[in-house]
Design an enzyme around this catalytic site. Sequence first.
Site, PDB file in Angstrom:
ATOM      1  N   ASP A  19      10.544  -1.155  -0.780  1.00 31.23           N
ATOM      2  CA  ASP A  19       9.878  -0.448   0.318  1.00 31.23           C
ATOM      3  C   ASP A  19       8.638  -1.277   0.645  1.00 31.23           C
ATOM      4  O   ASP A  19       7.664  -1.261  -0.102  1.00 31.23           O
ATOM      5  CB  ASP A  19       9.506   0.971  -0.137  1.00 31.23           C
ATOM      6  CG  ASP A  19       8.616   1.705   0.869  1.00 31.23           C
ATOM      7  OD1 ASP A  19       8.390   1.177   1.982  1.00 31.23           O
ATOM      8  OD2 ASP A  19       8.142   2.807   0.534  1.00 31.23           O
ATOM      9  N   LYS A  81       1.873  -5.261   8.003  1.00 32.24           N
ATOM     10  CA  LYS A  81       3.114  -4.796   8.634  1.00 32.24           C
ATOM     11  C   LYS A  81       2.923  -4.535  10.131  1.00 32.24           C
ATOM     12  O   LYS A  81       3.841  -4.694  10.928  1.00 32.24           O
ATOM     13  CB  LYS A  81       3.565  -3.522   7.932  1.00 32.24           C
ATOM     14  CG  LYS A  81       4.963  -3.059   8.253  1.00 32.24           C
ATOM     15  CD  LYS A  81       5.334  -1.938   7.309  1.00 32.24           C
ATOM     16  CE  LYS A  81       6.682  -1.331   7.634  1.00 32.24           C
ATOM     17  NZ  LYS A  81       7.021  -0.286   6.647  1.00 32.24           N
ATOM     18  N   GLU A 182      13.997   2.990   6.997  1.00 33.25           N
ATOM     19  CA  GLU A 182      13.293   3.804   6.001  1.00 33.25           C
ATOM     20  C   GLU A 182      13.814   5.245   5.928  1.00 33.25           C
ATOM     21  O   GLU A 182      14.085   5.745   4.834  1.00 33.25           O
ATOM     22  CB  GLU A 182      11.783   3.782   6.282  1.00 33.25           C
ATOM     23  CG  GLU A 182      11.164   2.450   5.883  1.00 33.25           C
ATOM     24  CD  GLU A 182       9.798   2.187   6.507  1.00 33.25           C
ATOM     25  OE1 GLU A 182       9.209   3.125   7.081  1.00 33.25           O
ATOM     26  OE2 GLU A 182       9.317   1.042   6.410  1.00 33.25           O
ATOM     27  N   ASP A 204       7.535  11.345   7.811  1.00 28.65           N
ATOM     28  CA  ASP A 204       6.920  10.309   6.956  1.00 28.65           C
ATOM     29  C   ASP A 204       5.446  10.131   7.329  1.00 28.65           C
ATOM     30  O   ASP A 204       5.119   9.532   8.352  1.00 28.65           O
ATOM     31  CB  ASP A 204       7.698   8.998   7.139  1.00 28.65           C
ATOM     32  CG  ASP A 204       7.148   7.850   6.285  1.00 28.65           C
ATOM     33  OD1 ASP A 204       6.050   7.985   5.697  1.00 28.65           O
ATOM     34  OD2 ASP A 204       7.822   6.803   6.220  1.00 28.65           O
TER      35      ASP A 204
HETATM   36  P1  ADP Z   1       2.494   3.729   3.566  1.00 23.73           P
HETATM   37  O1  ADP Z   1       3.862   4.271   3.826  1.00 23.73           O
HETATM   38  O2  ADP Z   1       1.674   3.625   4.823  1.00 23.73           O
HETATM   39  O3  ADP Z   1       2.516   2.474   2.795  1.00 23.73           O
HETATM   40  P2  ADP Z   1       2.002   5.706   1.468  1.00 23.73           P
HETATM   41  O4  ADP Z   1       3.245   6.476   1.684  1.00 23.73           O
HETATM   42  O5  ADP Z   1       1.882   4.940   0.225  1.00 23.73           O
HETATM   43  O6  ADP Z   1       1.655   4.805   2.721  1.00 23.73           O
HETATM   44  O7  ADP Z   1       0.787   6.767   1.564  1.00 23.73           O
HETATM   45  C1  ADP Z   1      -0.528   6.439   1.278  1.00 23.73           C
HETATM   46  C2  ADP Z   1      -1.416   7.619   1.580  1.00 23.73           C
HETATM   47  O8  ADP Z   1      -1.057   8.747   0.755  1.00 23.73           O
HETATM   48  C3  ADP Z   1      -2.880   7.359   1.338  1.00 23.73           C
HETATM   49  O9  ADP Z   1      -3.641   7.780   2.444  1.00 23.73           O
HETATM   50  C4  ADP Z   1      -3.193   8.222   0.122  1.00 23.73           C
HETATM   51  O10 ADP Z   1      -4.540   8.673   0.108  1.00 23.73           O
HETATM   52  C5  ADP Z   1      -2.239   9.374   0.303  1.00 23.73           C
HETATM   53  N1  ADP Z   1      -1.984  10.071  -0.944  1.00 23.73           N
HETATM   54  C6  ADP Z   1      -1.453   9.585  -2.080  1.00 23.73           C
HETATM   55  N2  ADP Z   1      -1.435  10.524  -3.051  1.00 23.73           N
HETATM   56  C7  ADP Z   1      -1.977  11.647  -2.512  1.00 23.73           C
HETATM   57  C8  ADP Z   1      -2.261  12.966  -3.010  1.00 23.73           C
HETATM   58  N3  ADP Z   1      -1.994  13.319  -4.252  1.00 23.73           N
HETATM   59  N4  ADP Z   1      -2.820  13.847  -2.150  1.00 23.73           N
HETATM   60  C9  ADP Z   1      -3.119  13.502  -0.894  1.00 23.73           C
HETATM   61  N5  ADP Z   1      -2.879  12.296  -0.374  1.00 23.73           N
HETATM   62  C10 ADP Z   1      -2.327  11.370  -1.176  1.00 23.73           C
HETATM   63 MG    MG Z   2       5.895   4.340   3.720  1.00 27.44          MG
END
Ligand code: ADP
Ligand code: MG
Length: 642
Positions: A19, A81, A182, A204
Amino acid sequence: MTLLEIFDPKAPPRPIGIDLGTTNSLVASVGSDRPSVIEDCFGKTMVPSVVCYESDGTVIVGERAKELASQRPQDTIVSVKRFMGRGADDAETRRMGPYRFVAPQEGQANVVRFAVEGRPPVSPVEVSAEILRALKERAEDELRSIGGAVITVPAYFDDAQRQATKDAARLAGLEVLRLLNEPTAAALAYGLEHKKNGLFAVYDLGGGTFDVTVLLLDDGVFQVKSTGGDSQLGGDDMDRALAEVVLAKLAPTAEIAARPTFVRELLDVCRSIKHGLTSAEVVEAAFDVDNKTAQVQVTRAEFESAIRPLLDRTGVACRRALRDAGIGAEELDGVILVGGSTRVPAVRHYVSHILGQEPLADIDPDQVVALGAAIQADLLAGHGNTEEVLLLDVLPLSLGIEVGGGVVDKILPRNTTIPCGARATYTTQEDNQTGFEIHVVQGEREMSKDNRSLAHFTLKGIPPMPAGLARLEVEFRVDADGLLSVSAKEATTGIEQTIAVKPSYGLDDEAVEQMLLDAFDHGEGDLLTRRLAEARVDAHRLILATEKALASDADLLEGTERQRIDDALAHLKAMTSRNEPALVTAAIDGVDGATKDFAGRRMNRAIAKALEGQTIDRVEQTVEHAKGIEAAHGSPLPPERA
Ligand code: ADP
Ligand code: MG
C-alpha cells in the site's frame, strides 16, 4: 551476542502486497494461509511516506525522515504521491509544498522535479522508488526471498499516474505483478469476492486525502461504479481543527502563537490528543508556552464538534458518489472503512448515519489495503485456489481516438473490465490521403479538446487511394495494470505501427473527478456539439464528392438538374456555418435528393463500362466501385466497429 537466524533456504520466494500511501506505506504478505503486515524491528507496521535527501548523498526514508521534515523542508519530500504523473508545467503542483521545482531540460520528459541536496534533481518516480525500496528491504529481512509485488493505487489514478507508480516499482527493483485499485484491495481483504455479487462503498479517510468509491461486484469481478472525494481533506485537517480548540484554551500572546516552533509543537500535540480521544473521553496534555508549562484538557465532545464540518464534507462526496453510481444508500450490501482517520468514533457514527448501515471495520483500517494487495499477490503467484477471481479491475476513464470534426470515438468505454482490447475500423475522408493522424484521448466528453490528450502519432506511407477506400484498423489493448498500447494498420497495404502510450504528464485526482463531473454536466451540450461536428464532416465529404461527380460526368445531367443540384449545394454550404445540426442534416438530405437520379445514371454508366468484354471478377470489382460512387453520394461511410 550474535543473533542466530534460522530460515529455510529452499523456501520459495513470497509475493508481497504494497500500500503506497500518501501519508504512510505498508507491505504485507500471505504467510501460512493468513495475510499479515510485515513489521520493522521495533514492531512498527507503517513507514511514513517521507524521503529526506542529505548533502552527502544519503537518503533517509520513513520515521526519521519525517522528523527531519521541519528542519529541512526543501530536501524532505512528503506526500510525493500527489505529484505522481504530473507535468512540470502543472500549475496545481507548483502550489504544493515548500519545494524547489526544476524545469525539465532539453530532451527530458515533462515531469516535475525537485532540487534536493547531494544529487541532481529528483522526480516523483525516484522519490516513490525510495519508499518502495525501504518496504522491499523490510520484506526481504522478514521473508528472505521475495517474489513479485502487487501495488495499490487510488481508483481514480489515470494512465500517467499508474505508469509512474509502475516505473517507481521497477526502479526499486520490484517485479510488478499488478497494480490494484485501493478500494478493490480493501474489498478483497474482507473476502467480499466470495459473495459473487453486490454493491459496496469504500470510505477511505487518510492523513491528507478522502476517497469514496462505489464498487459493483458482478460475478466475482469488481467494477468501480463511481469515485469521489476530496484530495485536500484528512486527519491533518482534524489536527488543525483541534489546534483551534486548544489555542482558544491556551490563549497565548499573538507573538507566541505566530512562532513556527510553537505551531509545530501545537500540531504534534494535537495529533496525540486526537489519537487519545479515539479510546478516551477526555485527554489532558501539557504545552510549553514561553517557558511555562500549561495544562489543557480536551473532551471528545469538543473534538467532535470541531471536526463536524470536515465530516459534512465527506458526506457531500458520499452522496455524490451514490448519485453518480445511480444508486441509493439502501442498495448497498456493505460499507468498508479504510484509512487511519476512520478510527475516530465520530467518523464511524457519521458513516453509518450517511450510508445507512454499520460499516465493516474489524480489519485494521491502516492495514486493510496492504492485506488485500497481499491476497491478490498470493493469488497471482498461483498460491491460492486458482479457481478464484483474478480479474478485478476496470478502466477508470474511457479511451478513444479523435475522428473527423474533433469528435471522440470511444473505443474502450470506462468501466470495461481489464485486461481488455477493442478494434475499430476507419476510412479516409479525402482522396489520396497518404497518412492518418491518430490522436488518442482519455475522458468522458464528446469532443476531443475537452478530454485529456494521451498521444499523437501518424501512420504514414499509405499509397494514394480515393477517399473511403483505405481501411484503417486501430486496436487498443489495456493490460492488467490499466496501461494502454495502441496499434494502427492500413488493411489493404498492411502498413502498421504500434505505440505504447506513455504520457509525459498526468492528471490529478481532482482533474479526473472534474472530467467525470463535466461529462455529466455537459452531457447535453456535448451531444449537440458532437452531432454538429459529425454533420459538418458528412456535409464536407458530400460537397467534395458531388463537385467531383459534377465535373467528371457532367454529360449525364438532364434539364434543370444541374441548377437544382447547385442550389442544394449552396444551401448546404450555408447551413454548415449554422450551429444547428438538424439544419445541416436536412440540407444533406436536400443534396441527396437532388443528386439521386444523377447518381443512378453514373452507376449505370460504371456498370455498363465494366461489362464491356470483362471477366466476371473484374465486373464484381467494378460493381463494388460503383457502389462506392453511390456511397459517396449517399451518406458517407461511418466508422465501422469490428
Ligand atoms: P494515507 O492513506 O493518507 O497514507 P493513513 O490511512 O495512514 O493515511 O492515515 C493517517 C491518518 O490517520 C493520520 O492523520 C493519523 O493521525 C490518523 N490516525 C491514525 N491513528 C489514529 C487514531 N487512533 N485516531 C485518530 N486518527 C488516527
Ligand atoms: Mg491510504
